[in-house]
Structure formats: structure tokens, C-alpha cells
Write an enzyme that holds these catalytic residues in place. Structure first.
Site, PDB file in Angstrom:
ATOM      1  N   GLY A   1       0.848  -1.200   0.000  1.00  0.00           N
ATOM      2  CA  GLY A   1       0.000   0.000   0.000  1.00  0.00           C
ATOM      3  C   GLY A   1       0.879   1.244   0.000  1.00  0.00           C
ATOM      4  N   ARG A   2       0.311   2.346   0.497  1.00  0.00           N
ATOM      5  CA  ARG A   2       1.038   3.627   0.449  1.00  0.00           C
ATOM      6  C   ARG A   2       2.397   3.543   1.133  1.00  0.00           C
ATOM      7  NH1 ARG A   2      -4.393   6.073   1.078  1.00  0.00           N
ATOM      8  NH2 ARG A   2      -4.332   5.005   3.071  1.00  0.00           N
ATOM      9  N   ILE A   3       2.415   3.037   2.385  1.00  0.00           N
ATOM     10  CA  ILE A   3       3.677   3.047   3.140  1.00  0.00           C
ATOM     11  C   ILE A   3       4.640   2.008   2.566  1.00  0.00           C
ATOM     12  CG2 ILE A   3       4.733   2.727   5.416  1.00  0.00           C
ATOM     13  CD1 ILE A   3       2.050   3.742   6.631  1.00  0.00           C
TER      14      ILE A   3
ATOM     15  N   THR B   1       6.771  -2.162  11.144  1.00  0.00           N
ATOM     16  CA  THR B   1       6.302  -0.836  11.559  1.00  0.00           C
ATOM     17  C   THR B   1       4.787  -0.768  11.402  1.00  0.00           C
ATOM     18  OG1 THR B   1       6.784  -0.042   9.321  1.00  0.00           O
ATOM     19  CG2 THR B   1       8.425   0.454  11.016  1.00  0.00           C
TER      20      THR B   1
ATOM     21  N   ARG C   1       1.663  -3.334  12.714  1.00  0.00           N
ATOM     22  CA  ARG C   1       1.023  -3.612  13.996  1.00  0.00           C
ATOM     23  C   ARG C   1       1.640  -4.872  14.582  1.00  0.00           C
ATOM     24  NH1 ARG C   1      -0.485   0.871  13.843  1.00  0.00           N
ATOM     25  NH2 ARG C   1      -2.601   1.729  14.098  1.00  0.00           N
TER      26      ARG C   1
ATOM     27  N   GLU D   1       1.661  -3.303  23.871  1.00  0.00           N
ATOM     28  CA  GLU D   1       2.339  -2.007  23.952  1.00  0.00           C
ATOM     29  C   GLU D   1       1.829  -1.239  25.163  1.00  0.00           C
ATOM     30  OE1 GLU D   1       1.985   0.022  20.194  1.00  0.00           O
ATOM     31  OE2 GLU D   1       2.855  -1.665  19.104  1.00  0.00           O
TER      32      GLU D   1
ATOM     33  N   HIS E   1       6.727   2.581  19.080  1.00  0.00           N
ATOM     34  CA  HIS E   1       5.639   2.928  18.152  1.00  0.00           C
ATOM     35  C   HIS E   1       5.707   4.417  17.756  1.00  0.00           C
ATOM     36  CE1 HIS E   1       1.323   1.675  16.854  1.00  0.00           C
ATOM     37  NE2 HIS E   1       1.842   2.552  16.020  1.00  0.00           N
TER      38      HIS E   1
HETATM   39  C1  GLV Z   1       0.019   4.524  13.678  1.00  0.00           C
HETATM   40  O1  GLV Z   1       0.389   3.459  14.027  1.00  0.00           O
HETATM   41  C2  GLV Z   1      -1.080   4.751  12.781  1.00  0.00           C
HETATM   42  O2  GLV Z   1      -1.817   3.810  12.451  1.00  0.00           O
HETATM   43  O3  GLV Z   1      -1.246   5.900  12.371  1.00  0.00           O
END
Ligand code: GLV
Length: 345
Positions: A172-174, A253, A255, A284, A303
Site C-alpha cells: 500500500g502507500r507506506i 512498523t 502492527r 504495547e 511505536h
Molecule cells: C500509527 O500506528 C497509525 O496507524 O497511524
């Protein structure tokens, strides 16, 4: 009089003074707080810890709008306790903390913050790729522990990124923003996405789409970018870790629950996995006695993927846009359950 809501969404209850009530589960920048205060009564949870579930339920009892974070559970029980709630604005792109079907059933639109945190999160993911590949934290710890005895050709050897292969789990985007960074570091880039069909942006023609198992088998580094959903809990478990090359690296990065942390701990302990860089973990904050924290080949961050001043401000601004649109009974600019506007309430 209630505002006329976008069709299907729950009406916003106006108080005698014509102002809605909102609760912010975390403080946001003053100028954004003022935007809300112009139209609504605002209460804010102060302090460095998120509100407990009980505090959230008590303080939201008669509010129309809630600005929550991924640390807040927004579920059926909260809706029961807060019958006026007409909009939930999540200060995050992920919304696994929100029971979206329950919100939709009750006509409550849910907003999130897509897009504005892509580059910051991709930067942090790539930082973890570099940190794990080049053993940056281990090397720093060696200096502090007095184990730096002089220049040694065999000391702290890591993985060369140029010529190595990164597998992007979730394009996806990230994921695509991480792929762009990896290409600039002359890495080969493989990608797998759940939908199978996500279009890759211009400039990513060199990215090779592969099957799920192949991604683990061929990558020197796997970087996780899928959202958390029932189907992605423990998507990366003992089986997938065993498919990875000896000494390969894992970066997460997205979940924490996407990775089976017990299996990851075993793989890091045995050395079959070379290292892990985790910005997210299953629980967390991570308990200080978690075995991951005792492993030299594992770096755990708190996080902070989107934690730059510019990005956090942009996220808060979009979250306020969502909140205010909900209070006006308008369609949220970034809504995760648009079906709320078409389903009968
Ligand atoms: C951070 O973890 C988000 O989902 O923006």
C-alpha cells in the site's frame, strides 16, 4: 434541533447553548484545539498515559464527538456507555482499535488519517532496515560497554544493502514508499499485497510482485506494511520465519499482532533469523521483562513511526477536519466506514 446528518449517520445532539461536546483522548496542538473550541465544548485527557477504558467511558458519557488514538479501545461497550456519540475521529491511519462494524450498525462514522504519515513512517521503517542490517544499536552498546578495542576487520559485520533483496509485505502507500527508498539504496525489491491487485506508483516498475511464500524465501529483509485485521493476526509466524533465509532480517512498523512474537523470539534466539527491528509489538508498551528486550539482535522502538512534528501536526489537523465534519453532520473527509452514509440507521 439535531443537525441534519449525512443520510444514515447518527444525528448530532445540540446542547441548550447550541454547542456540541467533544472529548479528546490526547492533547493536540493548541491552534487545532482552538478550531474545535470555536464550535464545541472540549474536554481533554491530560497526562502521558492514555485514558483507561473506564475513564474513556465516563468522560465520553454525554459527548457527541470523540478524538481517539490507537491506544484507545472504541467498541460496543463504549457505544453503550455513550449514547450521544455521533462521530469517532481516530488520530492514526490504522483503526484496528475501533470496532468499525459496531460503529456502522449504530450510524457512527469513523475517521482516520491516511496519506499524511506515509513518508515519516517509511523513513522509520527504512531506519530500522539500516539499524538492523548494520547492527547500529549493538555497535553503540559495544562502545558504551568498552568493547571497542581498536579497528578490527571482523568486528560488527552486518549485511550490505546494495545488492540485497527486500520483501515488502503489504504494498500500500507506506509499503510503496519503503520500496522507493530501497530502490535508491540499490536493493532488489519484491512485493506482495493481500489484494494482489494494488497498483504500484510510477517509478516502481522495478518492483517484482511475488507470491506470499516466495517473498519470505527470496528476501534478505522483510518489511511488514499490512494493516491489522482478523486475517492478518500472526500472518508472520513460525512457518513464515522458517521460510526465510538464514540470517535474514525482519522489520515491523505496521502492527505488533501481525507477527507471532513467541515464534519471532525463538527465531532470533536460535540465530536462524539475523535480526529484527520492531516499532510495534503485541503488547504495547512492551513489558520490561519481555525476552525480546534481552536479545542483542532485536531493536524495539516505542511505536514512533509517524512521530515527526510535521506529520503529527498534519495527522491532528486531518483528525480535527474529520471530527468537525462529523459534528456538522457532513461526510468525513477520510472515512473508514462510508457505508454508514448509505445504510439505514
Ligand atoms: C500509527 O500506528 C497509525 O496507524 O497511524
Amino acid at each position: 434541533m439535531p443537525d441534519r446528518p449525512a443520510s444514515g449517520a447518527r444525528p448530532v445532539v445540540r446542547r441548550d447553548d447550541g454547542r456540541a461536546r467533544v472529548f479528546l483522548a490526547r492533547p493536540i496542538p493548541d491552534q487545532l484545539m482552538r478550531r474545535i473550541a470555536e464550535v464545541a465544548h472540549v474536554e481533554v485527557h491530560e497526562g502521558s498515559d492514555p485514558p483507561s477504558a473506564r475513564e474513556l467511558a465516563v468522560r465520553c458519557r454525554d459527548v457527541d464527538g470523540l478524538l481517539a488514538t490507537s491506544a484507545d479501545r472504541v467498541d460496543e461497550a463504549l457505544l453503550e456507555a455513550c449514547p450521544d456519540l455521533a462521530v469517532v475521529s481516530n488520530l492514526a491511519v490504522g483503526y484496528d482499535n475501533v470496532d468499525v462494524p459496531a460503529m456502522t450498525r449504530r450510524g457512527v462514522p469513523v475517521g482516520n488519517t491516511p496519506g499524511v504519515l506515509t513518508e515519516a513512517t517509511a523513513d522509520l521503517a527504512f531506519a530500522l532496515v539500516l539499524v538492523t542490517a548494520r547492527r547500529v544499536v549493538e555497535a553503540r552498546d559495544a562502545v558504551l560497554a568498552g568493547r571497542w578495542k581498536g579497528w578490527d576487520p571482523g568486528f560488527m559485520l552486518g549485511m550490505e544493502l546494495a545488492g540485497s533483496t527486500i520483501g515488502i509485505l503489504g504494498a500500500g502507500r507506506i509499503g510503496q514508499a519503503v520500496a522507493r527508498r530501497a530502490l535508491a539504496f540499490q536493493m532488489g525489491v519484491l512485493a506482495w499485497s493481500r489484494s494482489g491487485a494494488t497498483a504500484l506508483a510510477p517509478g516502481l516498475e522495478a518492483v517484482e510482485r511475488v507470491g506470499f511464500d516466495e517473498l519470505f524465501e527470496r528476501s534478505d529483509v522483510v518489511s511488514i506494511h499490512v494493516s491489522l485485521a482478523p486475517e492478518t493476526v500472526h500472518l508472520v509466524g513460525a512457518r513464515e520465519l522458517a521460510l526465510m533465509k538464514a540470517g535474514a532480517l525482519l522489520v515491523n512498523t505496521a502492527r505488533g499482532p501481525v507477527v507471532d512474537q513467541a515464534a519471532l523470539t525463538d527465531a532470533l534466539r536460535s540465530g536462524s533469523l539475523g535480526g529484527a527491528g520492531l516499532d510495534v509489538v503485541e503488547v504495547e508498551p512492551i513489558p520490561l521483562d519481555d525476552p525480546l528486550l534481552g536479545l542483542a539482535n532485536c531493536v524495539v522502538l516505542p511505536h514512533v513511526g509517524s512521530a515527526t512534528t510535521a506529520t503529527r501536526t498534519a495527522m491532528a489537523s486531518l483528525a480535527v477536519d474529520n471530527l468537525l465534519a462529523g459534528l456538522r453532520g457532513e461526510v468525513l473527509p477520510a472515512c473508514v466506514n462510508p457505508e454508514v452514509y448509505t445504510s439505514a440507521s
